[in-house]
Write an enzyme that holds these catalytic residues in place. Structure first.
Site, short mmCIF file in Angstrom:
data_model
loop_
_atom_site.label_atom_id
_atom_site.label_comp_id
_atom_site.label_asym_id
_atom_site.label_seq_id
_atom_site.Cartn_x
_atom_site.Cartn_y
_atom_site.Cartn_z
N LYS A 154 47.02 -51.31 28.60
CA LYS A 154 45.90 -52.26 28.60
C LYS A 154 46.98 -52.84 28.43
CE LYS A 154 43.37 -50.31 25.11
NZ LYS A 154 43.17 -51.75 24.57
N ASN A 155 47.31 -52.48 27.10
CA ASN A 155 47.40 -53.71 25.72
C ASN A 155 48.06 -55.36 26.04
OD1 ASN A 155 45.25 -52.49 24.90
ND2 ASN A 155 46.14 -51.53 22.45
N ARG B 92 36.71 -57.05 22.32
CA ARG B 92 37.75 -58.50 21.17
C ARG B 92 38.86 -59.18 22.04
NH1 ARG B 92 36.02 -56.75 16.93
NH2 ARG B 92 37.44 -58.24 16.36
N CYS C 259 33.86 -53.71 14.55
CA CYS C 259 34.33 -53.48 15.59
C CYS C 259 34.25 -51.70 14.64
CB CYS C 259 36.09 -53.35 15.81
SG CYS C 259 36.50 -52.16 16.29
N ARG D 71 38.38 -56.94 11.51
CA ARG D 71 39.25 -57.14 12.19
C ARG D 71 38.79 -59.12 12.43
NH1 ARG D 71 39.93 -52.85 17.66
NH2 ARG D 71 41.57 -54.58 17.89
N PRO D 72 39.14 -59.52 11.45
CA PRO D 72 38.84 -61.19 11.34
C PRO D 72 40.17 -61.40 12.15
CG PRO D 72 40.26 -60.11 9.23
CD PRO D 72 39.89 -58.81 9.90
N MET D 73 39.56 -63.17 11.91
CA MET D 73 40.57 -63.21 12.96
C MET D 73 42.27 -64.63 12.12
SD MET D 73 38.90 -64.34 16.56
CE MET D 73 40.30 -65.44 17.06
N ASP D 74 41.63 -64.25 10.82
CA ASP D 74 42.27 -65.67 10.13
C ASP D 74 43.51 -65.76 10.19
OD1 ASP D 74 42.99 -63.39 7.26
OD2 ASP D 74 42.34 -63.16 9.46
N ASP E 182 47.49 -46.38 17.33
CA ASP E 182 46.81 -46.14 18.68
C ASP E 182 47.02 -44.50 18.84
OD1 ASP E 182 46.75 -48.92 19.98
OD2 ASP E 182 45.60 -47.66 18.29
N ILE F 101 46.51 -48.92 9.26
CA ILE F 101 46.89 -50.51 9.58
C ILE F 101 45.25 -50.65 10.24
CG2 ILE F 101 47.01 -51.51 12.26
CD1 ILE F 101 49.37 -50.83 10.90
N ARG G 272 37.36 -47.25 28.90
CA ARG G 272 38.30 -48.62 28.36
C ARG G 272 39.99 -49.03 28.35
NH1 ARG G 272 35.85 -51.43 23.52
NH2 ARG G 272 36.88 -52.68 24.17
C1 EPZ Z 1 45.91 -54.85 19.27
O1 EPZ Z 1 44.81 -55.10 18.46
C2 EPZ Z 1 45.82 -53.58 20.01
N1 EPZ Z 1 44.40 -53.87 21.59
C3 EPZ Z 1 45.04 -52.44 19.32
O2 EPZ Z 1 44.87 -51.59 20.45
C4 EPZ Z 1 46.16 -52.30 18.24
O3 EPZ Z 1 45.88 -50.83 17.43
C5 EPZ Z 1 46.36 -53.34 17.52
O4 EPZ Z 1 47.04 -54.20 17.65
C6 EPZ Z 1 48.08 -52.40 16.80
O5 EPZ Z 1 49.12 -51.84 17.11
C7 EPZ Z 1 44.67 -55.08 21.63
O6 EPZ Z 1 46.39 -55.18 22.27
C8 EPZ Z 1 43.78 -55.20 23.00
P1 EPZ Z 1 46.46 -56.77 14.85
P2 EPZ Z 1 44.88 -56.29 17.54
O7 EPZ Z 1 45.55 -57.77 15.27
O8 EPZ Z 1 45.59 -57.72 18.13
C9 EPZ Z 1 44.32 -57.28 10.73
C10 EPZ Z 1 43.06 -49.48 21.71
O9 EPZ Z 1 42.87 -48.38 21.46
N2 EPZ Z 1 43.54 -58.66 11.27
O10 EPZ Z 1 47.44 -55.91 14.88
O11 EPZ Z 1 43.50 -56.34 16.85
C11 EPZ Z 1 43.33 -56.34 11.52
O12 EPZ Z 1 41.60 -56.45 11.04
C12 EPZ Z 1 43.51 -50.96 20.25
O13 EPZ Z 1 44.15 -50.05 22.68
C13 EPZ Z 1 44.02 -59.68 9.98
O14 EPZ Z 1 43.09 -59.26 9.27
O15 EPZ Z 1 45.63 -55.65 16.50
C14 EPZ Z 1 43.79 -55.13 11.42
O16 EPZ Z 1 43.62 -54.58 9.76
C15 EPZ Z 1 42.21 -50.61 19.08
N3 EPZ Z 1 43.31 -60.49 10.90
C16 EPZ Z 1 45.58 -56.05 11.42
O17 EPZ Z 1 45.96 -57.07 11.52
C17 EPZ Z 1 44.20 -61.29 11.62
O18 EPZ Z 1 43.71 -62.59 12.16
C18 EPZ Z 1 46.64 -55.51 12.90
O19 EPZ Z 1 45.65 -56.17 14.01
C19 EPZ Z 1 44.07 -60.20 13.24
C20 EPZ Z 1 44.37 -59.01 12.53
#
Ligand code: EPZ
Length: 422
Positions: free
Chosen positions: A22-23, A94, A118, A123-126, A308, A330, A400
């Site tokens: 999926k991811n 997201r 969420c 989960r910000p996008m900064d 995960d 995480i 999902r």
């Molecule tokens: C991906 O999410 C996966 N989703 C998630 O799987 C998975 O848990 C995660 O990576 C970690 O391995 C998809 O690929 C669609 P991150 P993503 O950006 O990309 C923080 C599932 O169950 N962060 O690596 O959103 C964030 O808040 C899902 O299949 C910021 O602070 O994860 C988190 O605490 C759930 N600012 C950490 O980093 C940002 O701009 C990891 O987030 C981006 C992230």
């Protein structure tokens, strides 16, 4: 709303085919926005999140069709008609934010709704925004939308990520493929889904090196072509089903699984007294159903223990011999499955990012509620060995990320059925 009813029914035996990831697929699909040529994805999983991404791409003017029982996705964005990712779609998933980088690179502008809250964390996008600004984009937040523009096109840059975010690495890697000059992403995420995306982009004509390491180098090109790409195996679905015969006892072969995808998880199983065998067709797990040893787990970015698989591992440790601790590093709110497991007789104390699990002899079936994708499947796993019936409600979370759960588990002897909601 549908629910799933599981009755502890003794050991599981047989084979479970593992689907495409999926991811990985959710990052591969937006790559079509980078090119006018068709992108064909094979081994695609059949999931509601993939359907949501299909709707999103179609709303941007892309052709997106699923063929051969949804195993093949035929994508093409020859004529983009919009660069706006609407809130109504983004709030459902997201990962919709993965269209931001490709749209900006291809069209020079994009309006992408911020996803909002969420269940598992803020989960910000900064980190995405910071990186795109380094590539020369100007990004404003207005009415809940990120308005991004790069009228002169994106320009290569050196980007040091504050945290190895999976999504930010994917968005920036895609954006940099069409940027002028070269880009370096350091402290990059190293997940197998990143490697799979880079493999596909290179097949489309991109010049990416270092995916899978913490330093990725991208040499921008003028345009990308089309490609046919096989989606990598889903390592989280793999880990989930590898736990089923450990929890219920039995002998199960997960077809399509490879050790490299789940090495840290397999190490943790070994610590708990469970061995895994590579069969050439997949990974085989045999267990007598006895209680495993308690272990301590800390979730980390790849190649560490995946967040995960944390909920599923907790389900196993509820009946381990002794006290286990799980440290979730995480996401700040990813223990919502714990109170549901406690309803089944587990002994779990949660304090901040740490859960302390005291193993009990056996769980008891109960009505429980799914709160997010991985929490939902952990309750089903727990139900496989519980006394009596477990009824898991709100299983739309499960749809999902897991295709054919009932068919796959009943195929190895589980007593499980889906009950249609009224
Ligand atoms: C991906 O999410 C996966 N989703 C998630 O799987 C998975 O848990 C995660 O990576 C970690 O391995 C998809 O690929 C669609 P991150 P993503 O950006 O990309 C923080 C599932 O169950 N962060 O690596 O959103 C964030 O808040 C899902 O299949 C910021 O602070 O994860 C988190 O605490 C759930 N600012 C950490 O980093 C940002 O701009 C990891 O987030 C981006 C992230």
């Amino acid at each position: 709303m549908d629910s799933i009813v599981v009755t502890g029914n003794g050991p599981l035996n047989g084979e479970i085919p593992i689907a495409g990831a999926k991811n990985a697929c959710l990052a591969l699909m937006p790559a079509t926005l980078l090119s006018e040529e068709p992108l064909i994805l094979t081994n695609a999983p059949r999931l509601s999140d993939i359907a949501t991404m299909t709707v999103l791409l179609q709303s941007l003017g892309a052709d997106a069709a699923s063929l051969q029982n949804d195993k093949v996705l035929a994508l093409s964005s020859h004529d983009l008609t919009s660069t706006r990712a609407d809130y109504d779609i983004v709030r459902k998933m997201r990962a919709s934010n993965l269209v931001l980088g490709p749209l900006l690179a291809r069209a020079g502008h994009a309006e992408v709704s911020l996803p909002g809250g969420c269940a598992i964390g803020a989960r910000p996008m900064d980190i995405h925004i910071d990186g795109l600004e380094k590539l020369g984009a100007v990004i404003d937040l207005k009415d809940g939308y990120l308005h991004a523009k790069a009228p002169g096109g994106l320009k290569g840059a050196v980007i040091d990520l504050a945290f190895p975010s999976v999504g930010a690495t994917e968005n920036l890697m895609m954006a940099a493929t069409l940027a002028k000059g070269s880009t370096v992403i350091s402290n990059a995420a190293r997940e197998p889904e990143i490697v799979d995306l880079a493999r596909c982009l290179n097949a489309m004509g991109a010049q990416i090196e270092g995916a899978g390491t913490d330093r990725i180098e991208i040499q921008g090109v003028d345009r990308l072509g089309g490609a046919t790409h096989r989606v990598v195996t889903d390592r989280i679905e793999l880990g989930t089903y590898m736990l089923a015969p450990v929890i219920a006892g039995g002998d199960v072969e997960c077809l399509g699984g490879t050790l490299d995808l789940v090495a840290s998880f397999v190490d943790k199983l070994a610590e708990a007294g469970v061995s895994v065998e590579e069969t050439g067709r997949g990974l085989r797990v045999r267990h007598d159903g006895g209680r495993v040893r308690a272990v301590d787990v800390t979730t980390e970015v790849f190649p560490g223990f995946p967040t995960d698989l944390q909920a599923q591992m907790m389900a196993l440790l509820t009946t381990a011999q002794g006290v286990s601790t799980l440290h979730e590093t995480i996401f700040e709110n990813r223990f919502m499955h714990a109170p549901e497991l406690v309803r089944m007789g587990a002994e779990i104390e949660v304090q901040g990012g740490t859960a302390r699990v005291t193993g009990v002899e056996r769980l008891k079936g109960a009505p429980v509620m799914a709160t997010d994708l991985r929490a939902s499947v952990s309750l089903i796993l727990a139900g496989l060995a519980a006394e009596g019936e477990t009824v898991v409600s709100r299983v739309y979370h499960l749809d999902r990320g897991y295709e054919h759960v009932v068919r796959k588990l009943s195929g190895v002897g589980a007593k499980i059925e889906r009950v249609k909601g009224t």
